[in-house]
Design a protein around this motif. Structure first.
Motif, PDB file in Angstrom:
ATOM      1  N   ASN A  35      -0.354 -26.844 -22.321  1.00  0.00           N
ATOM      2  CA  ASN A  35      -1.632 -26.143 -22.276  1.00  0.00           C
ATOM      3  C   ASN A  35      -1.562 -24.826 -23.029  1.00  0.00           C
ATOM      4  OD1 ASN A  35      -0.497 -24.120 -20.367  1.00  0.00           O
ATOM      5  ND2 ASN A  35      -0.543 -25.818 -18.916  1.00  0.00           N
ATOM      6  N   TRP A  36      -2.724 -24.288 -23.292  1.00  0.00           N
ATOM      7  CA  TRP A  36      -2.888 -22.928 -23.825  1.00  0.00           C
ATOM      8  C   TRP A  36      -3.749 -22.153 -22.826  1.00  0.00           C
ATOM      9  CZ3 TRP A  36      -0.685 -20.525 -27.944  1.00  0.00           C
ATOM     10  CH2 TRP A  36      -0.083 -21.318 -28.923  1.00  0.00           C
ATOM     11  N   TYR A  37      -3.315 -20.929 -22.553  1.00  0.00           N
ATOM     12  CA  TYR A  37      -4.066 -19.983 -21.736  1.00  0.00           C
ATOM     13  C   TYR A  37      -4.323 -18.745 -22.589  1.00  0.00           C
ATOM     14  CZ  TYR A  37      -3.324 -22.311 -17.213  1.00  0.00           C
ATOM     15  OH  TYR A  37      -3.338 -23.176 -16.151  1.00  0.00           O
ATOM     16  N   ARG A  38      -5.230 -17.930 -22.129  1.00  0.00           N
ATOM     17  CA  ARG A  38      -5.433 -16.643 -22.776  1.00  0.00           C
ATOM     18  C   ARG A  38      -5.725 -15.573 -21.724  1.00  0.00           C
ATOM     19  NH1 ARG A  38     -11.272 -17.341 -25.929  1.00  0.00           N
ATOM     20  NH2 ARG A  38     -12.620 -17.141 -24.093  1.00  0.00           N
ATOM     21  N   GLN A  39      -5.423 -14.340 -22.104  1.00  0.00           N
ATOM     22  CA  GLN A  39      -5.683 -13.221 -21.201  1.00  0.00           C
ATOM     23  C   GLN A  39      -6.194 -12.033 -21.998  1.00  0.00           C
ATOM     24  OE1 GLN A  39      -2.363 -11.881 -18.773  1.00  0.00           O
ATOM     25  NE2 GLN A  39      -3.776 -11.158 -17.199  1.00  0.00           N
ATOM     26  N   ALA A  40      -7.404 -11.625 -21.679  1.00  0.00           N
ATOM     27  CA  ALA A  40      -7.987 -10.445 -22.308  1.00  0.00           C
ATOM     28  C   ALA A  40      -7.648  -9.224 -21.447  1.00  0.00           C
ATOM     29  CB  ALA A  40      -9.494 -10.608 -22.428  1.00  0.00           C
ATOM     30  N   PRO A  41      -7.669  -8.034 -22.033  1.00  0.00           N
ATOM     31  CA  PRO A  41      -7.341  -6.821 -21.271  1.00  0.00           C
ATOM     32  C   PRO A  41      -8.219  -6.684 -20.031  1.00  0.00           C
ATOM     33  CG  PRO A  41      -7.437  -6.335 -23.602  1.00  0.00           C
ATOM     34  CD  PRO A  41      -7.923  -7.739 -23.455  1.00  0.00           C
ATOM     35  N   GLY A  42      -7.594  -6.448 -18.903  1.00  0.00           N
ATOM     36  CA  GLY A  42      -8.327  -6.245 -17.664  1.00  0.00           C
ATOM     37  C   GLY A  42      -8.882  -7.495 -17.038  1.00  0.00           C
ATOM     38  N   GLN A  43      -8.541  -8.650 -17.594  1.00  0.00           N
ATOM     39  CA  GLN A  43      -9.069  -9.903 -17.057  1.00  0.00           C
ATOM     40  C   GLN A  43      -7.931 -10.822 -16.646  1.00  0.00           C
ATOM     41  OE1 GLN A  43     -12.099 -11.817 -19.382  1.00  0.00           O
ATOM     42  NE2 GLN A  43     -13.005  -9.882 -20.044  1.00  0.00           N
ATOM     43  N   ARG A  45      -5.815 -14.343 -16.493  1.00  0.00           N
ATOM     44  CA  ARG A  45      -5.485 -15.367 -17.469  1.00  0.00           C
ATOM     45  C   ARG A  45      -6.354 -16.599 -17.220  1.00  0.00           C
ATOM     46  NH1 ARG A  45       0.261 -14.887 -19.464  1.00  0.00           N
ATOM     47  NH2 ARG A  45       0.536 -13.853 -17.449  1.00  0.00           N
ATOM     48  N   GLU A  46      -6.869 -17.208 -18.285  1.00  0.00           N
ATOM     49  CA  GLU A  46      -7.736 -18.376 -18.137  1.00  0.00           C
ATOM     50  C   GLU A  46      -7.239 -19.524 -19.006  1.00  0.00           C
ATOM     51  OE1 GLU A  46     -11.737 -18.244 -19.657  1.00  0.00           O
ATOM     52  OE2 GLU A  46     -11.208 -16.879 -21.282  1.00  0.00           O
ATOM     53  N   LEU A  47      -7.466 -20.729 -18.507  1.00  0.00           N
ATOM     54  CA  LEU A  47      -7.099 -21.924 -19.250  1.00  0.00           C
ATOM     55  C   LEU A  47      -8.005 -22.083 -20.459  1.00  0.00           C
ATOM     56  CD1 LEU A  47      -5.453 -24.611 -19.409  1.00  0.00           C
ATOM     57  CD2 LEU A  47      -7.295 -25.635 -18.062  1.00  0.00           C
ATOM     58  N   VAL A  48      -7.415 -22.393 -21.597  1.00  0.00           N
ATOM     59  CA  VAL A  48      -8.166 -22.617 -22.830  1.00  0.00           C
ATOM     60  C   VAL A  48      -8.254 -24.108 -23.122  1.00  0.00           C
ATOM     61  CG1 VAL A  48      -8.173 -22.247 -25.320  1.00  0.00           C
ATOM     62  CG2 VAL A  48      -7.509 -20.375 -23.787  1.00  0.00           C
ATOM     63  N   ALA A  49      -7.094 -24.779 -23.144  1.00  0.00           N
ATOM     64  CA  ALA A  49      -7.071 -26.194 -23.502  1.00  0.00           C
ATOM     65  C   ALA A  49      -5.789 -26.820 -22.985  1.00  0.00           C
ATOM     66  CB  ALA A  49      -7.163 -26.353 -25.014  1.00  0.00           C
ATOM     67  N   THR A  61     -11.729 -26.028 -22.378  1.00  0.00           N
ATOM     68  CA  THR A  61     -12.656 -25.304 -21.506  1.00  0.00           C
ATOM     69  C   THR A  61     -14.036 -25.245 -22.143  1.00  0.00           C
ATOM     70  OG1 THR A  61     -10.870 -24.014 -20.565  1.00  0.00           O
ATOM     71  CG2 THR A  61     -13.072 -23.077 -20.391  1.00  0.00           C
ATOM     72  N   ASN A  62     -15.062 -25.418 -21.333  1.00  0.00           N
ATOM     73  CA  ASN A  62     -16.429 -25.584 -21.833  1.00  0.00           C
ATOM     74  C   ASN A  62     -16.868 -24.524 -22.837  1.00  0.00           C
ATOM     75  OD1 ASN A  62     -16.985 -27.921 -20.472  1.00  0.00           O
ATOM     76  ND2 ASN A  62     -17.949 -26.907 -18.725  1.00  0.00           N
ATOM     77  N   CYS A  96       1.191 -20.398 -24.417  1.00  0.00           N
ATOM     78  CA  CYS A  96       1.300 -21.817 -24.093  1.00  0.00           C
ATOM     79  C   CYS A  96       2.182 -21.972 -22.860  1.00  0.00           C
ATOM     80  CB  CYS A  96       1.871 -22.615 -25.261  1.00  0.00           C
ATOM     81  SG  CYS A  96       3.582 -22.228 -25.661  1.00  0.00           S
ATOM     82  N   ASN A  97       2.061 -23.144 -22.218  1.00  0.00           N
ATOM     83  CA  ASN A  97       2.859 -23.409 -21.036  1.00  0.00           C
ATOM     84  C   ASN A  97       2.877 -24.901 -20.785  1.00  0.00           C
ATOM     85  OD1 ASN A  97       4.089 -23.130 -18.311  1.00  0.00           O
ATOM     86  ND2 ASN A  97       3.516 -20.989 -18.543  1.00  0.00           N
ATOM     87  N   ILE A  98       3.642 -25.298 -19.789  1.00  0.00           N
ATOM     88  CA  ILE A  98       3.758 -26.703 -19.403  1.00  0.00           C
ATOM     89  C   ILE A  98       2.717 -27.002 -18.322  1.00  0.00           C
ATOM     90  CG2 ILE A  98       5.305 -28.432 -18.392  1.00  0.00           C
ATOM     91  CD1 ILE A  98       7.649 -26.586 -19.150  1.00  0.00           C
ATOM     92  N   GLY A  99       2.152 -28.212 -18.391  1.00  0.00           N
ATOM     93  CA  GLY A  99       1.362 -28.655 -17.261  1.00  0.00           C
ATOM     94  C   GLY A  99      -0.067 -29.018 -17.592  1.00  0.00           C
ATOM     95  N   TRP A 100      -0.712 -29.731 -16.677  1.00  0.00           N
ATOM     96  CA  TRP A 100      -2.113 -30.128 -16.818  1.00  0.00           C
ATOM     97  C   TRP A 100      -2.994 -29.302 -15.896  1.00  0.00           C
ATOM     98  CZ3 TRP A 100      -4.554 -32.852 -20.369  1.00  0.00           C
ATOM     99  CH2 TRP A 100      -5.862 -33.255 -20.111  1.00  0.00           C
ATOM    100  N   ASN A 101      -2.626 -29.234 -14.615  1.00  0.00           N
ATOM    101  CA  ASN A 101      -3.443 -28.505 -13.636  1.00  0.00           C
ATOM    102  C   ASN A 101      -2.951 -27.101 -13.347  1.00  0.00           C
ATOM    103  OD1 ASN A 101      -5.395 -30.523 -13.076  1.00  0.00           O
ATOM    104  ND2 ASN A 101      -3.833 -31.645 -11.940  1.00  0.00           N
ATOM    105  N   ARG A 102      -1.837 -26.742 -13.924  1.00  0.00           N
ATOM    106  CA  ARG A 102      -1.310 -25.393 -13.684  1.00  0.00           C
ATOM    107  C   ARG A 102      -0.312 -25.059 -14.780  1.00  0.00           C
ATOM    108  NH1 ARG A 102       3.802 -25.270 -10.767  1.00  0.00           N
ATOM    109  NH2 ARG A 102       4.657 -27.370 -10.677  1.00  0.00           N
ATOM    110  N   ALA A 103       0.082 -23.800 -14.834  1.00  0.00           N
ATOM    111  CA  ALA A 103       1.147 -23.363 -15.738  1.00  0.00           C
ATOM    112  C   ALA A 103       2.433 -23.408 -14.949  1.00  0.00           C
ATOM    113  CB  ALA A 103       0.863 -21.956 -16.238  1.00  0.00           C
TER     114      ALA A 103
END
Length: 117
Positions: A35-43, A45-49, A61-62, A96-103
């Motif tokens: 998977n790919w996650y992202r994290q913006a300053p002050g927010q 981390r969210e799943l991207v794909a 992600t929608n 990036c990280n390993i996994g489908w439902n979690r990192a």
């Protein structure tokens, strides 16, 4: 040990494209969803794909559907994130990280994407 080396992030203008790469090691890459996650300053981390082990099923992600594409090459232990039509709100550090439902592993250093005019 599990390691991720993300690269490809840079400064880009709105509407531009980037391709992020993640080279993974220390585990059985071909048998793990990624998977790919992202994290913006002050927010948070969210799943991207995410992508299944065989690479033939993906989920984005929608808010990024139609603009971001995830792919992988199991022979090269690499997963990519193609990002098109970038927007300022896509500015974040991408991981990036390993996994489908979690990192499932510890995070790497990530790669910074900045979208600005």
């Amino acid at each position: 040990q599990v390691q991720f080396v993300e690269s490809g992030g840079m400064f880009v203008q709105p509407g531009g494209s980037l391709r992020l790469s993640c080279v993974a090691s220390g585990f059985d890459f071909r048998n793990q969803a990624m998977n790919w996650y992202r994290q913006a300053p002050g927010q948070e981390r969210e799943l991207v794909a995410r992508i299944n082990p065989g690479g033939d099923y993906t989920d984005v992600t929608n808010s990024m559907k139609g603009r971001f594409t995830i792919s992988r090459d199991n022979a090269r232990n690499t997963v990519w994130l193609q990002m098109d039509s970038l927007r300022p709100e896509d500015t974040a550090k991408y991981f990036c990280n390993i996994g489908w439902n979690r990192a499932a592993a510890a995070w790497g250093r990530g790669t910074q994407v900045t979208v600005s005019a």
